[in-house]
Scaffold this motif. Structure first.
Motif, short mmCIF file in Angstrom:
data_model
loop_
_atom_site.label_atom_id
_atom_site.label_comp_id
_atom_site.label_asym_id
_atom_site.label_seq_id
_atom_site.Cartn_x
_atom_site.Cartn_y
_atom_site.Cartn_z
N HIS A 4 0.83 -1.21 0.00
CA HIS A 4 0.00 0.00 0.00
C HIS A 4 0.86 1.26 0.00
O HIS A 4 0.62 2.20 0.74
CB HIS A 4 -0.97 0.00 1.18
N GLU A 5 1.87 1.26 -0.83
CA GLU A 5 2.72 2.43 -1.02
C GLU A 5 2.95 2.59 -2.51
O GLU A 5 2.76 1.65 -3.28
CB GLU A 5 4.03 2.31 -0.24
N PRO A 6 3.35 3.77 -2.95
CA PRO A 6 3.56 3.98 -4.39
C PRO A 6 4.58 2.99 -4.96
O PRO A 6 5.51 2.58 -4.27
CB PRO A 6 4.10 5.41 -4.48
N PHE A 7 4.39 2.62 -6.22
CA PHE A 7 5.31 1.69 -6.88
C PHE A 7 6.71 2.28 -6.89
O PHE A 7 6.90 3.44 -7.23
CB PHE A 7 4.85 1.39 -8.30
N SER A 8 7.68 1.47 -6.51
CA SER A 8 9.07 1.93 -6.46
C SER A 8 9.98 0.70 -6.43
O SER A 8 9.58 -0.37 -5.96
CB SER A 8 9.30 2.75 -5.19
N ASP A 9 11.21 0.89 -6.92
CA ASP A 9 12.16 -0.20 -6.78
C ASP A 9 12.89 -0.11 -5.44
O ASP A 9 13.76 -0.91 -5.13
CB ASP A 9 13.15 -0.24 -7.95
N ARG A 10 12.52 0.88 -4.63
CA ARG A 10 13.06 1.04 -3.28
C ARG A 10 11.91 1.27 -2.30
O ARG A 10 11.77 2.35 -1.72
CB ARG A 10 14.04 2.21 -3.23
N PRO A 11 11.07 0.24 -2.10
CA PRO A 11 9.93 0.41 -1.20
C PRO A 11 10.37 0.65 0.24
O PRO A 11 11.36 0.06 0.70
CB PRO A 11 9.16 -0.90 -1.33
N GLU A 12 9.65 1.49 0.95
CA GLU A 12 10.01 1.85 2.32
C GLU A 12 9.89 0.67 3.28
O GLU A 12 10.62 0.59 4.25
CB GLU A 12 9.12 2.98 2.81
N THR A 13 8.96 -0.23 3.03
CA THR A 13 8.74 -1.32 3.96
C THR A 13 9.66 -2.51 3.73
O THR A 13 9.65 -3.45 4.51
CB THR A 13 7.28 -1.81 3.89
N ALA A 14 10.43 -2.48 2.66
CA ALA A 14 11.32 -3.59 2.34
C ALA A 14 12.72 -3.33 2.88
O ALA A 14 13.21 -2.19 2.92
CB ALA A 14 11.40 -3.81 0.83
N SER A 15 13.37 -4.39 3.28
CA SER A 15 14.76 -4.30 3.73
C SER A 15 15.61 -3.75 2.60
O SER A 15 15.53 -4.24 1.47
CB SER A 15 15.25 -5.70 4.10
N PRO A 16 16.44 -2.74 2.86
CA PRO A 16 17.30 -2.21 1.80
C PRO A 16 18.31 -3.25 1.28
O PRO A 16 18.67 -3.23 0.11
CB PRO A 16 18.02 -1.02 2.44
N VAL A 17 18.72 -4.18 2.13
CA VAL A 17 19.65 -5.22 1.71
C VAL A 17 18.97 -6.17 0.73
O VAL A 17 19.49 -6.46 -0.36
CB VAL A 17 20.19 -6.02 2.93
N ILE A 18 17.79 -6.64 1.10
CA ILE A 18 17.06 -7.57 0.24
C ILE A 18 16.65 -6.89 -1.06
O ILE A 18 16.77 -7.47 -2.14
CB ILE A 18 15.82 -8.13 0.95
N ALA A 19 16.19 -5.64 -0.96
CA ALA A 19 15.78 -4.90 -2.16
C ALA A 19 16.95 -4.74 -3.11
O ALA A 19 16.80 -4.92 -4.33
CB ALA A 19 15.20 -3.55 -1.77
N SER A 42 6.01 -10.89 -2.07
CA SER A 42 5.22 -10.81 -0.85
C SER A 42 6.06 -11.07 0.40
O SER A 42 5.71 -10.62 1.48
CB SER A 42 4.04 -11.78 -0.90
N LEU A 43 7.16 -11.80 0.25
CA LEU A 43 8.02 -12.07 1.40
C LEU A 43 8.76 -10.83 1.89
O LEU A 43 9.06 -10.73 3.08
CB LEU A 43 9.07 -13.14 1.05
N ILE A 44 9.06 -9.92 0.99
CA ILE A 44 9.88 -8.79 1.42
C ILE A 44 9.06 -7.60 1.92
O ILE A 44 9.61 -6.68 2.48
CB ILE A 44 10.87 -8.33 0.32
N VAL A 45 7.74 -7.65 1.73
CA VAL A 45 6.89 -6.59 2.27
C VAL A 45 7.00 -6.63 3.79
O VAL A 45 6.82 -7.68 4.41
CB VAL A 45 5.42 -6.76 1.84
N GLY A 46 7.34 -5.52 4.39
CA GLY A 46 7.49 -5.45 5.84
C GLY A 46 8.77 -6.04 6.37
O GLY A 46 8.91 -6.26 7.57
N SER A 47 9.74 -6.29 5.51
CA SER A 47 10.99 -6.91 5.96
C SER A 47 12.02 -5.91 6.48
O SER A 47 13.04 -6.32 7.02
CB SER A 47 11.61 -7.74 4.83
N ALA A 48 11.77 -4.61 6.31
CA ALA A 48 12.73 -3.62 6.79
C ALA A 48 12.89 -3.77 8.29
O ALA A 48 11.93 -3.97 9.03
CB ALA A 48 12.24 -2.21 6.45
N GLY A 49 14.13 -3.71 8.73
CA GLY A 49 14.40 -3.89 10.15
C GLY A 49 15.31 -2.81 10.68
O GLY A 49 15.69 -1.87 9.97
N GLY A 50 15.67 -2.96 11.91
CA GLY A 50 16.57 -2.02 12.56
C GLY A 50 18.00 -2.21 12.07
O GLY A 50 18.29 -3.09 11.25
N ARG A 51 18.87 -1.40 12.60
CA ARG A 51 20.26 -1.41 12.15
C ARG A 51 20.93 -2.77 12.36
O ARG A 51 21.65 -3.27 11.50
CB ARG A 51 21.04 -0.32 12.87
#
Length: 156
Positions: A4-19, A42-51
């Motif tokens: 539920h965010e704008p289409f991007s190759d760098r989604p905010e909810t995805a882990s930057p490493v996985i993306a 679908s696995l990477i949605v919400g995968s962003a984590g802390g440092r």
């Protein structure tokens, strides 16, 4: 879309490493192999984590590249690989350079799933009876000598 965010190759909810890994790996695949990446979305949605989690994922990426036989650069170049984006990209390039062999592609897919399944470590909660208590007092109470229970008389 999925998050539920704008289409991007760098989604905010995805882990930057996985993306970074998937973006780079996707760009190097042919159309047939690229289809195998769809289930990972679908696995990477919400995968962003802390440092700490992203650092652990970045380390896994560097280890994955080494497991494919690609040595890490040395000196100043090595410092650049410490970032989430660079480590994910390095791992994807290592997989792509190793060859289009089906086993390498399968390893890359499994690796991406492993990264997505890594989660923050939960801190252990103190038991309720310890919350707000002085640790020294708790230790003292736990180690103080108690009166021994009466011993039964020996049977004669």
């Amino acid at each position: 879309m999925l998050a539920h965010e704008p289409f991007s190759d760098r989604p905010e909810t995805a882990s930057p490493v996985i993306a970074a890994f998937l973006r780079t790996y996707n760009d190097g695949l042919d159309d047939d192999l690229r289809q195998d990446l769809y289930p990972l979305a679908s696995l990477i949605v919400g995968s962003a984590g802390g440092r700490a989690l992203e650092d652990a994922r970045a380390s896994r990426c560097l280890a994955f590249a080494e497991s494919l036989g690609h040595r890490l650069p040395r000196g100043r170049a090595a410092m650049g690989l410490a970032t989430p984006e660079a480590s994910g990209t390095w791992a994807a390039h290592a997989a792509l350079r190793t060859g289009p062999a089906p086993e390498v592609h399968a390893r890359a897919l499994v690796f991406a799933r492993e990264l997505a399944l890594m989660r923050e470590r939960r801190r252990r909660r103190l038991p309720a009876w310890l919350v707000g208590r002085d640790p020294a007092q708790v230790i003292s109470e736990a180690t103080e000598r108690r009166e021994p229970a009466e011993q039964p008389a020996p049977i004669a």
